[in-house]
Design an enzyme around this catalytic site. Structure first.
Site, PDB file in Angstrom:
ATOM      1  N   HIS A 263      -4.338  -5.799  53.724  1.00 20.24           N
ATOM      2  CA  HIS A 263      -4.121  -4.910  52.417  1.00 20.24           C
ATOM      3  C   HIS A 263      -4.231  -3.527  53.144  1.00 20.24           C
ATOM      4  O   HIS A 263      -3.476  -2.688  53.470  1.00 20.24           O
ATOM      5  CB  HIS A 263      -5.724  -4.777  51.797  1.00 20.24           C
ATOM      6  N   GLU A 264      -4.638  -2.704  54.054  1.00 15.27           N
ATOM      7  CA  GLU A 264      -4.753  -2.034  55.443  1.00 15.27           C
ATOM      8  C   GLU A 264      -3.630  -2.074  56.319  1.00 15.27           C
ATOM      9  O   GLU A 264      -3.104  -0.961  56.518  1.00 15.27           O
ATOM     10  CB  GLU A 264      -5.869  -1.776  55.823  1.00 15.27           C
ATOM     11  N   HIS A 267      -0.700  -1.119  54.517  1.00 20.74           N
ATOM     12  CA  HIS A 267      -0.998   0.301  54.368  1.00 20.74           C
ATOM     13  C   HIS A 267       0.024   1.081  55.971  1.00 20.74           C
ATOM     14  O   HIS A 267       0.351   1.875  55.998  1.00 20.74           O
ATOM     15  CB  HIS A 267      -2.220   1.239  54.561  1.00 20.74           C
ATOM     16  N   GLU A 293       1.209   2.460  48.502  1.00 22.69           N
ATOM     17  CA  GLU A 293       0.887   1.526  47.828  1.00 22.69           C
ATOM     18  C   GLU A 293       1.599   0.056  47.517  1.00 22.69           C
ATOM     19  O   GLU A 293       0.993  -1.347  47.416  1.00 22.69           O
ATOM     20  CB  GLU A 293      -0.227   1.375  46.314  1.00 22.69           C
TER      21      GLU A 293
END
Length: 499
Positions: A263-264, A267, A293
């Site tokens: 997830h990170e 980003h 997001e």
């Protein structure tokens, strides 16, 4: 002065302001990773000073005059003109806030952050309640200073996604909620998939090393970034050649580290893909937090919870954890990591129940800003709605209303972007699959390059040139459409649960 000279002066000023802001960001990153407890007070002072300096540099009359003059020029390039337009919008907004107010806000955020850390440690919302109350009072004042139509919360959401309104988000959630409820009810009536393999003992150091490998797999450039540990996983960037991600490790929950890394990492890939040549200018910044997001959710869910990704990467996982994973097939692993079950923690929630976590926070924020509830009401409202929306009982504040870091940062207006990001991610991935028929075969073979290249071309390179709605339409051919997420989720979970 010529337009070229004026633009050069503007660029120099903007890059100087960026230097101050990113110096502040380094201190904030350190605050959440390595800062010793006794350094809290002075760190708060340092952050407040830098925030005030950056605001003062940007909101001078001279800067306003320079932006107005540049905005009237007809001989700027398209990118130069867009940078100036966006900076003028930012100036007009920021000049409404005094430097003294900005400093007070920074100090209140610092106080709230450290109170939140202490409250989580002590499992007591009461420790956080008063600092949060003071911070919300400032956020209400900020909304009034900025101005808004219809709802004060609109002024705050605009900081994270330009033009986003309560009416828009309410409409999306009202459309999404009943369809998700129908899908969840169908799943409840089916035999549950087994994810017990995620809850064996997984050595912390081995998890960390595997997480690094996952980041490499999706294209994270470790020559332009690093990963560290923090209480709450996050990504921060000081420029596109220095992007930091954090994760957390639970030795009894392999999923905690794994999907926070991916997830990170999503980003971070966005930040690493922004135009370096535009450093300090709007076109070097991300479009919005909804788009941001969408990048993390696309990598985390469409890819990182997809069968093709693990048809390739399960073998490597088994070399790290042979005792825990050698008996698993890719199909078993895929089903287990996509288990749908209401839970307490948003960051660990499945793709379907996740949106109810977001809705609860969004509703609380709206009511706090409009004054229909106060901070002392948060635990009771939270617990009641976790029961009614998800059917789960909250046992303690640390697993309830203290689990997220966002309110301690003063990030009111943020949470809706999480759901919007998931919706946009599904729409983007549908476009990727349509344009690249072999993409899932490539992922199964170990390459995610097609996905990253598509995102670089259609999302990352544009910075803030477009709004979320405009960028979504440019990339996919149509405006934001939540039907893509419903179709994606229905197809995926119909296969997993045999609906």
């Amino acid at each position: 002065m010529s337009s070229a000279e004026l633009y050069a002066a503007y660029k120099t000023k903007m890059q100087k302001i960026a230097d101050v802001k990113y110096a502040s960001a380094v201190l904030q990153w350190d605050q959440e990773t390595y800062l010793p407890p006794k350094g809290n007070d002075f760190r708060g002072r340092q952050l407040a000073t830098l925030s005030e300096m950056a605001h003062e540099l940007f909101t001078t009359e001279a800067m306003g005059a320079l932006l107005q003059e540049l905005n009237s020029k007809e001989d700027l390039s398209a990118s130069e003109k867009r940078n100036v337009q966006l900076s003028l919008e930012d100036y007009t907004r920021n000049v409404k806030l005094s430097s003294d107010f900005v400093r007070k806000m920074s100090e209140a955020v610092n106080t709230a952050y450290h109170a939140w850390v202490k409250a989580r440690t002590n499992n007591s919302f009461a420790t956080f309640q008063r600092p949060l109350h003071n911070l919300i009072a400032l956020k209400k004042q900020e909304a009034d200073l900025l101005g808004y139509e219809q709802h004060a919360y609109n002024a705050l959401m605009n900081d994270y996604d330009k033009g986003l309104t309560v009416a828009t988000v309410d409409g999306i959630f009202n459309h999404l909620k009943p369809q998700l409820s129908v899908l969840l009810n169908k799943i409840k009536n089916k035999p549950q998939v087994d994810n017990s393999f995620l809850h064996q003992h997984f050595d912390k150091d081995a998890q960390w090393k595997f997480g690094i490998e996952l980041l490499k797999k999706i294209g994270f450039d470790f020559e332009a970034g690093r990963q560290d540990l923090s209480v709450h996983p996050f990504t921060t960037s000081f420029n596109n050649y220095d992007v930091r991600v954090t994760t957390r490790v639970d030795e009894n929950d392999f999923g905690n580290m794994t999907w926070s890394c991916i997830h990170e990492g999503g980003h971070a890939l966005y930040e690493q893909g922004l135009p370096a040549a535009e450093y300090g200018l709007p076109l070097s910044e991300y479009c919005s937090l909804s788009i941001h997001e969408s990048q993390s959710r696309l990598w985390e869910n469409c890819i990182g919870r997809g069968l093709p990704f693990w048809q390739h990467n399960l073998k490597q996982l088994q070399t790290f954890f042979p005792g825990q994973c050698n008996q698993l097939t890719a199909e078993q692993f895929y089903k287990g990591i996509n288990k749908v079950q209401p839970s307490l923690i948003r960051t660990e929630a499945d793709e379907l129940t996740y949106h109810f976590h977001v809705m609860i926070r969004y509703e609380i924020e709206k009511m706090l800003i409009e004054g229909t509830i106060s901070t002392k009401d948060i635990p009771a409202y939270w617990n009641e709605h976790y029961q009614s929306y998800l059917g789960v009982t909250v046992p303690e504040d640390a697993k309830g209303c203290l689990q997220d870091i966002h309110w301690s940062h003063g990030s009111f207006g943020y949470f809706a972007t999480y759901s919007l990001g998931s919706i946009i991610a599904a729409q983007l991935y549908a476009a990727i699959e349509k344009e690249n028929a072999s993409v899932n075969k490539e992922i199964e073979a170990g390459s995610t390059a097609t996905v990253l290249n598509w995102l670089r071309k259609n999302i990352h390179q544009y910075g803030r040139e477009f709004t979320s709605e405009q960028l979504c339409k440019k990339a996919t051919g149509e405006a934001l459409n939540s039907t893509y997420f419903i179709d994606y989720a229905t197809k995926k979970y119909t296969a997993i649960y045999g609906l």
